[in-house]
Each structure stands twice: as structure tokens, then as C-alpha cells.
Design an enzyme around this catalytic site. Structure first.
Site, PDB file in Angstrom:
ATOM      1  N   HIS A  63       5.150   0.768  -6.176  1.00 19.86           N
ATOM      2  CA  HIS A  63       4.459   1.484  -5.113  1.00 19.86           C
ATOM      3  C   HIS A  63       5.125   1.192  -3.768  1.00 19.86           C
ATOM      4  O   HIS A  63       4.546   1.422  -2.726  1.00 19.86           O
ATOM      5  CB  HIS A  63       2.971   1.124  -5.063  1.00 19.86           C
ATOM      6  N   LYS A  80      -0.500   0.066   4.744  1.00 20.76           N
ATOM      7  CA  LYS A  80      -1.854   0.514   4.372  1.00 20.76           C
ATOM      8  C   LYS A  80      -2.879  -0.436   4.965  1.00 20.76           C
ATOM      9  O   LYS A  80      -2.848  -1.637   4.735  1.00 20.76           O
ATOM     10  CB  LYS A  80      -1.999   0.603   2.844  1.00 20.76           C
ATOM     11  N   ASP A 113       3.185  -1.428  -9.443  1.00 19.61           N
ATOM     12  CA  ASP A 113       2.450  -1.473  -8.171  1.00 19.61           C
ATOM     13  C   ASP A 113       3.418  -1.936  -7.095  1.00 19.61           C
ATOM     14  O   ASP A 113       4.624  -1.870  -7.295  1.00 19.61           O
ATOM     15  CB  ASP A 113       1.188  -2.361  -8.312  1.00 19.61           C
ATOM     16  N   ASP A 114       2.905  -2.429  -5.952  1.00 12.07           N
ATOM     17  CA  ASP A 114       3.819  -2.762  -4.857  1.00 12.07           C
ATOM     18  C   ASP A 114       4.963  -3.670  -5.321  1.00 12.07           C
ATOM     19  O   ASP A 114       4.750  -4.633  -6.060  1.00 12.07           O
ATOM     20  CB  ASP A 114       3.053  -3.472  -3.727  1.00 12.07           C
ATOM     21  N   ARG A 141       5.793   1.610   3.142  1.00 12.62           N
ATOM     22  CA  ARG A 141       4.346   1.809   3.197  1.00 12.62           C
ATOM     23  C   ARG A 141       3.622   0.774   4.049  1.00 12.62           C
ATOM     24  O   ARG A 141       3.882  -0.425   3.949  1.00 12.62           O
ATOM     25  CB  ARG A 141       3.845   1.688   1.757  1.00 12.62           C
ATOM     26  N   ASP A 144       1.725  -5.980  -8.804  1.00 10.24           N
ATOM     27  CA  ASP A 144       2.573  -6.281  -7.638  1.00 10.24           C
ATOM     28  C   ASP A 144       3.616  -7.355  -7.975  1.00 10.24           C
ATOM     29  O   ASP A 144       3.291  -8.351  -8.627  1.00 10.24           O
ATOM     30  CB  ASP A 144       1.737  -6.829  -6.480  1.00 10.24           C
TER      31      ASP A 144
END
Ligand code: NAG
Ligand code: NAG
Ligand code: NAG
Length: 438
Positions: free
Chosen positions: A306, A339, A283-284, A337, A263
Site C-alpha cells: 500500500h 493518511k 499492506d504498507d 501516501r 505492513d
């Protein structure tokens, strides 16, 4: 005499400065687009941060441009009137930061003493040995730290952060050409949070006062996640975070990308502005998570990530007022996103805006709200309430095997999710269980 008196009075009137609002300490006082006060309260000066941001800082730190206008005394008598006016303009002065001259550390052994005693610190080509941290956790108020040259980190098998930053209204910046190299390849094994021990976060910000600034850093190859942000009052801008070397496999990663769970930012902080930042990772790009509030991220460029994310959201927390604006997400798993962890309870995510977001080549989901994260896909749970989430002008493409939209809300746990000017194309098998979004 009447005329002369009037002249004197007019001159005196010009001496009395018009009443204009003065910005308070640490407030903004200039920058492109700024229409507020441009002068600062007594004891502070307006200092250039970048083209978009000048700030009222205590004393006369760094480079200041001082405009001094002196008008000499006007005397008026029955017989003569003398009027003289002397104007001195634009005195450019370079002064040491408030509290002392520049302190340069070029060896990790010097860092603790300069942090304890200086407010204007240069870190020059620091080589942090394995098992040690670059500890900037107790900066004096309003300290400027400038990274210069290449900052490197030795390998050690542990999970501690490698750079610690904390203080009140600090300014972390970098000299031209400076690089912070996290030596990621020494830890990368394709397993990120799992696998062998590695510093979970490369840079940990614990406190920031009300107005701290981190800018102009070039960071490459960090071991696991890059930043974790706590505290309040932080601006991060003009950062280049490049973990792209971790896309390649290495001898430990079994053919997968060597870097994982990388991230760019884990943001649990409040009152945070991210702007003009590029993240190239696995990743994020940004993950706004537990306790975060009043977070704006704008002009982000996310490559291979991500996506622009909220979460993952666990139990008993709140995330409120988050805006992702004017950003680009290229080639990662997700675009926009949210989550929430499967089975989590007692949490809320409220007032979220994704606006003017351009997606391209997304491989999983263009827009995703998933309330079954870390659980069984397609079986969302409803213990996290998601309210008022607006997607405005989110456009672009996903890969042919991806979904344009995937909205998986728990029973009754989403409200006020709206699309306006949203058009994501290229995928198939969209799935939305909230209203008629897709
Ligand atoms: C840093 O300082 C330590 C202790 O003073 C010394 O042993 C070491 O050689 C220095 N390192 C460098 C890179 O100069
Ligand atoms: C966000 O800012 C508003 C206005 O300053 C403030 O009332 C609110 O408490 C802040 N929210 C958080 C989570 O800090
Ligand atoms: C929509 O977003 C794109 C960037 O993705 C931007 O260029 C465009 O100006 C936006 N349109 C409007 C109407 O704001």
C-alpha cells in the site's frame, strides 16, 4: 653533524602522527562515499559492517584488520647515527567479540542464558514452539546476534510478538542462506488485524541505544504486521521481507488474499535509516507513524504494497522530518501516501520529502494525502496539521481505474505541499483540493 641532526629531526617528525580527527564511539568510520574520519578514538576499532558502513565499536570485536607500524628508536651521538626502521603491516586477526567467545544456541531453551551472558550470539536453526517468544529483549550492550539456518515458529492462538529485540547498540545479522520463517499460513485468514487472534507484529524492537543495526535478514510469511520499531538510533539495511505467499487465498479467506494488514514496517522510532530493502506484501511497505522523527528510507523496493506511507496519524502526536528517497513502488494500491485519521486532533505531520520515486501499476492512488482516513471518503477533517510536504521527481504509472493524484486536505490544515518534476499517468478522476496540484 648538521645534516645528521636534520635527518633525525625529520625522522622524529614522521613519528609524530599528524593530527587527524578521530571518530567517536559508534560513529561511522568508513564505507563507500564516506569522507569523514576513518580512525577511531582510543578503546574502539573501526569495524566493517557492509560496503557502505563501517563503525567505531568498543574493543576489538569481530574481524578486525590491524595495521601496525613500528618505527624503532633513532639514536644520535657525536660519533655515530643509527637509524633503523621496522614496518609490520596488515595483521589480520579474528578475535571473539568483546566480552567473550561466540555462544551458539540451537534450542530455544538456551536462548535466555546466552542473551544474559554473551555479546556474540549465534542462533542456529531455532524452532520456537507455539506460545513462546524468541526473546532478545535484554541484550547486553553492543551484542551481535547472527541468525543461522532456518528459524521457525509454532502456531499458538495469541496476539503477542514472536521476536523481541531490545538493547543498546546491538547488531542483528544473518549468516548466508539463513531464513526467518514466521509460519504465517497457520494464522492467515484474510482478515489481518480482525479475524482470529494472531501475533500483531512479528518482530518488535523496543530500544536501540543510539546506533543499532539490523541487516541481511530474509524474512518470510509473517502472521500479521512484520516489524514494529520503537526507540532511537536504528539502521535497517539489506533486508528481504517476502510475504508474497499470502497473496493467494486460503480456506479461511473467502477468496481474498490470505495475508492482510501485513505492513513491512511500523516505525514509531526516531533517527532511523532504512536502506536497500525489498518488501513484498499486502499492506504498507513502510508506515511511519506516531512519534517518529528523523526517518530516512532509501533504495526501497515495494511490491504489492500500500506504498510508502505516513500514518495513519491519530490524535495528539507528531511526525517530523521523514524522507523517502530513490525508491520503487510496484503494483500496490498506493505509491506515496499520507493518511490522517478522520476526526483526529492535536497532531502535526511536518517536513516530508518524497524524492526520486518510481511507481508502476498502482491500483488506487499514485500520490495520496487523505485526511478522512478510516472515515467517510471525501469528507476530510482538519485536526491534523500537515506542513511542508515536497514531492520531487515522483514518476510512473497507475492502472486505468486508479487516480494519478488524490489530495484531500481538511479546511486550512495543509500548507506547503509542493510538486516538482512530478508526473504520474495512466489513471483518471484525479482529485486535489489543495492549490492547483492536479
Ligand atoms: C530443546 O530442549 C528441550 C529441553 O532441554 C528438549 O526437551 C527439546 O527436545 C529440545 N528441542 C530440540 C529441538 O532439540
Ligand atoms: C532530529 O534530529 C535533530 C538533529 O539531530 C534533532 O534536533 C531533533 O530533535 C530530532 N528530531 C526528533 C523527532 O528526534
Ligand atoms: C528521478 O527519479 C528516477 C527514479 O525514479 C531516477 O532514475 C532519476 O535519475 C531521477 N531524476 C533526477 C533528475 O534526479
Amino acid at each position: 653533524m648538521g645534516l645528521k641532526k636534520l635527518t633525525s629531526a625529520a625522522l622524529l617528525a614522521t613519528l609524530a602522527a599528524p593530527v587527524i580527527a578521530q571518530q567517536s564511539i559508534y560513529g561511522q568510520c568508513g564505507g563507500i562515499g564516506w569522507t569523514g574520519p576513518t580512525s577511531c578514538v582510543s578503546g574502539t576499532t573501526c569495524q566493517y559492517g557492509n560496503d557502505y558502513y563501517s563503525q567505531c565499536l568498543p574493543g576489538g570485536a569481530a574481524t578486525t584488520t590491524t595495521k601496525t607500524t613500528t618505527k624503532a628508536t633513532t639514536t644520535s651521538t657525536k660519533t655515530t647515527t643509527t637509524s633503523s626502521k621496522t614496518t609490520t603491516t596488515s595483521t589480520k586477526t579474528t578475535t571473539a567479540a568483546a566480552g567473550g567467545t561466540t555462544c551458539t544456541a540451537s534450542n530455544i531453551s538456551q536462548v535466555s542464558s546466552v542473551v544474559a551472558s554473551c555479546t556474540n550470539i549465534v542462533l542456529s536453526n531455532i524452532a520456537v514452539p507455539g506460545g513462546q517468544q524468541l526473546n532478545l529483549n535484554s541484550l547486553k550492550a553492543s551484542t551481535t546476534v547472527t541468525f543461522s539456518g532456518t528459524t521457525t515458529f509454532g502456531y499458538y492462538s495469541w496476539t503477542s510478538p514472536l521476536i523481541l529485540i531490545g538493547g543498546t547498540d546491538f547488531h542483528i545479522t544473518a549468516a548466508s542462506g539463513a531464513i526467518i520463517d514466521g509460519n504465517g499460513p497457520a494464522w492467515w485468514d484474510g482478515q489481518g488485524d480482525g479475524g482470529q487472534p494472531k501475533p500483531g507484529h512479528f518482530i518488535q524492537v523496543t530500544s536501540a541505544g543510539t546506533k543499532s543495526l539490523i541487516e541481511k535478514l530474509t524474512i518470510k510469511n509473517y502472521p500479521n504486521h512484520c516489524f514494529t520499531l520503537g526507540g532511537t538510533g536504528l539502521t535497517l539495511q539489506n533486508l528481504n521481507i517476502d510475504n508474497s505467499a499470502g497473496n493467494a487465498a486460503n480456506s479461511l479467506s473467502g477468496g481474498k488474499a490470505a495475508a492482510h494488514n501485513s505492513d513491512g514496517f511500523n516505525c514509531k522510532a526516531k533517527n532511523v535509516l532504512f536502506q536497500d530493502i525489498t518488501v513484498n506484501n499486502q499492506d504498507d511497505c513502510i508506515a511511519v507513524s506516531s512519534g517518529a522523527g528523523n526517518v530516512t528510507a532509501q533504495r526501497m523496493t515495494c511490491i504489492g504494497s500500500h506504498g510508502l506511507s505516513i500514518g495513519s496519524v491519530g490524535s495528539s502526536t507528531t511526525i517530523d522530518n521523514v524522507k523517502f528517497l530513490d525508491s520503487t513502488v510496484k503494483g500496490g494500491e498506493n505509491g506515496c501516501r499520507i493518511k490522517t485519521v478522520s476526526g483526529a486532533t492535536g497532531s502535526t505531520v511536518s517536513n516530508v520529502l518524497f524524492q526520486n520515486i518510481a511507481l508502476s501499476g498502482i491500483t488506487d492512488d499514485g500520490i495520496i494525502i487523505d485526511q478522512a482516513y478510516d472515515g467517510t471518503e471525501g469528507q476530510p477533517t482538519n485536526g491534523v496539521k500537515i506542513t511542508n510536504v515536497q514531492f520531487v521527481n515522483v514518476t510512473g504509472t497507475v492502472a486505468s481505474g486508479a487516480k494519478d493524484y488524490y489530495i484531500s486536505c481538511g479546511s486550512g490544515s495543509c500548507s506547503g505541499i509542493t510538486f516538482s518534476g512530478v508526473k504520474v499517468t495512466g489513471g483518471k478522476g484525479d482529485s486535489c483540493n489543495y492549490g492547483s496540484l492536479c
